[in-house]
Each structure stands twice: as structure tokens, then as C-alpha cells.
Scaffold this motif. Sequence first.
Motif, PDB file in Angstrom:
ATOM      1  N   ALA A  16       0.844  -1.209   0.000  1.00 46.42           N
ATOM      2  CA  ALA A  16       0.000   0.000   0.000  1.00 46.42           C
ATOM      3  C   ALA A  16       0.872   1.250   0.000  1.00 46.42           C
ATOM      4  O   ALA A  16       0.558   2.243  -0.670  1.00 46.42           O
ATOM      5  CB  ALA A  16      -0.920  -0.007   1.214  1.00 46.42           C
ATOM      6  N   ALA A  17       1.986   1.210   0.726  1.00 49.04           N
ATOM      7  CA  ALA A  17       2.900   2.351   0.766  1.00 49.04           C
ATOM      8  C   ALA A  17       3.500   2.607  -0.617  1.00 49.04           C
ATOM      9  O   ALA A  17       3.570   3.754  -1.071  1.00 49.04           O
ATOM     10  CB  ALA A  17       4.001   2.108   1.787  1.00 49.04           C
ATOM     11  N   VAL A  18       3.904   1.540  -1.287  1.00 54.17           N
ATOM     12  CA  VAL A  18       4.465   1.673  -2.638  1.00 54.17           C
ATOM     13  C   VAL A  18       3.436   2.281  -3.583  1.00 54.17           C
ATOM     14  O   VAL A  18       3.756   3.169  -4.375  1.00 54.17           O
ATOM     15  CB  VAL A  18       4.974   0.315  -3.159  1.00 54.17           C
ATOM     16  CG1 VAL A  18       5.277   0.371  -4.652  1.00 54.17           C
ATOM     17  CG2 VAL A  18       6.201  -0.124  -2.378  1.00 54.17           C
ATOM     18  N   THR A  19       2.200   1.846  -3.482  1.00 55.31           N
ATOM     19  CA  THR A  19       1.137   2.387  -4.328  1.00 55.31           C
ATOM     20  C   THR A  19       0.960   3.876  -4.095  1.00 55.31           C
ATOM     21  O   THR A  19       0.835   4.665  -5.044  1.00 55.31           O
ATOM     22  CB  THR A  19      -0.189   1.631  -4.067  1.00 55.31           C
ATOM     23  OG1 THR A  19       0.010   0.250  -4.375  1.00 55.31           O
ATOM     24  CG2 THR A  19      -1.319   2.189  -4.910  1.00 55.31           C
ATOM     25  N   GLN A  20       0.964   4.301  -2.824  1.00 51.21           N
ATOM     26  CA  GLN A  20       0.797   5.716  -2.498  1.00 51.21           C
ATOM     27  C   GLN A  20       1.978   6.551  -2.996  1.00 51.21           C
ATOM     28  O   GLN A  20       1.792   7.616  -3.587  1.00 51.21           O
ATOM     29  CB  GLN A  20       0.639   5.904  -0.989  1.00 51.21           C
ATOM     30  CG  GLN A  20       0.436   7.351  -0.575  1.00 51.21           C
ATOM     31  CD  GLN A  20      -0.846   7.934  -1.157  1.00 51.21           C
ATOM     32  OE1 GLN A  20      -1.910   7.365  -0.996  1.00 51.21           O
ATOM     33  NE2 GLN A  20      -0.732   9.055  -1.861  1.00 51.21           N
ATOM     34  N   ILE A  21       3.185   6.067  -2.756  1.00 54.04           N
ATOM     35  CA  ILE A  21       4.377   6.810  -3.187  1.00 54.04           C
ATOM     36  C   ILE A  21       4.397   6.923  -4.708  1.00 54.04           C
ATOM     37  O   ILE A  21       4.685   7.990  -5.259  1.00 54.04           O
ATOM     38  CB  ILE A  21       5.656   6.137  -2.653  1.00 54.04           C
ATOM     39  CG1 ILE A  21       5.685   6.222  -1.123  1.00 54.04           C
ATOM     40  CG2 ILE A  21       6.908   6.767  -3.265  1.00 54.04           C
ATOM     41  CD1 ILE A  21       6.697   5.302  -0.470  1.00 54.04           C
ATOM     42  N   ASN A  22       4.066   5.848  -5.391  1.00 45.93           N
ATOM     43  CA  ASN A  22       4.042   5.870  -6.849  1.00 45.93           C
ATOM     44  C   ASN A  22       2.994   6.846  -7.376  1.00 45.93           C
ATOM     45  O   ASN A  22       3.212   7.517  -8.386  1.00 45.93           O
ATOM     46  CB  ASN A  22       3.794   4.464  -7.398  1.00 45.93           C
ATOM     47  CG  ASN A  22       4.013   4.396  -8.883  1.00 45.93           C
ATOM     48  OD1 ASN A  22       5.017   4.879  -9.393  1.00 45.93           O
ATOM     49  ND2 ASN A  22       3.072   3.810  -9.595  1.00 45.93           N
TER      50      ASN A  22
END
Length: 68
Positions: A16-22
Motif C-alpha cells: 500500500a505504501a508503494v502504491t501511495q508513493i508511486n
Amino acid sequence: MSKASWPEVVGWPATAAVTQINADRPDVAIEVVLAGTTVAPGFNSERVRVFFDAGNSVGPVTATPAVG
């Protein structure tokens, strides 16, 4: 100005963090790293490292991801 850190994702599942940062910064490469792993030093303005805890089944983010 572009976002440079994501303190709000600490405790989130790494995916979920990767999705938000991306979503915020599609221009940077995101490295997902197991907490405690030794990584090469040095600043890279085109990289964000996301450290996560593998001891937990959801792999929560353990430190604030930031550009560098």
C-alpha cells in the motif's frame, strides 16, 4: 514542489505504501527493502527506499520513506 517523504505510510503494508508513493511521485524508482538489510550509502534524487518488517505477515513499513 514535489513530495519528498511519506511519514503517513509508517505502519502501512509495504504494498500500500508503494502504491501511495508511486501515485505521488511516479518519477522515482521505489526500492522495497527488508528492515535491517545493509544498503549502499549515498543520496539518489530518483530513489525512494521503503523498509518493511518481514516478521509480520502484512509487512508493515518501519521507517519514513524519503527521496534519497
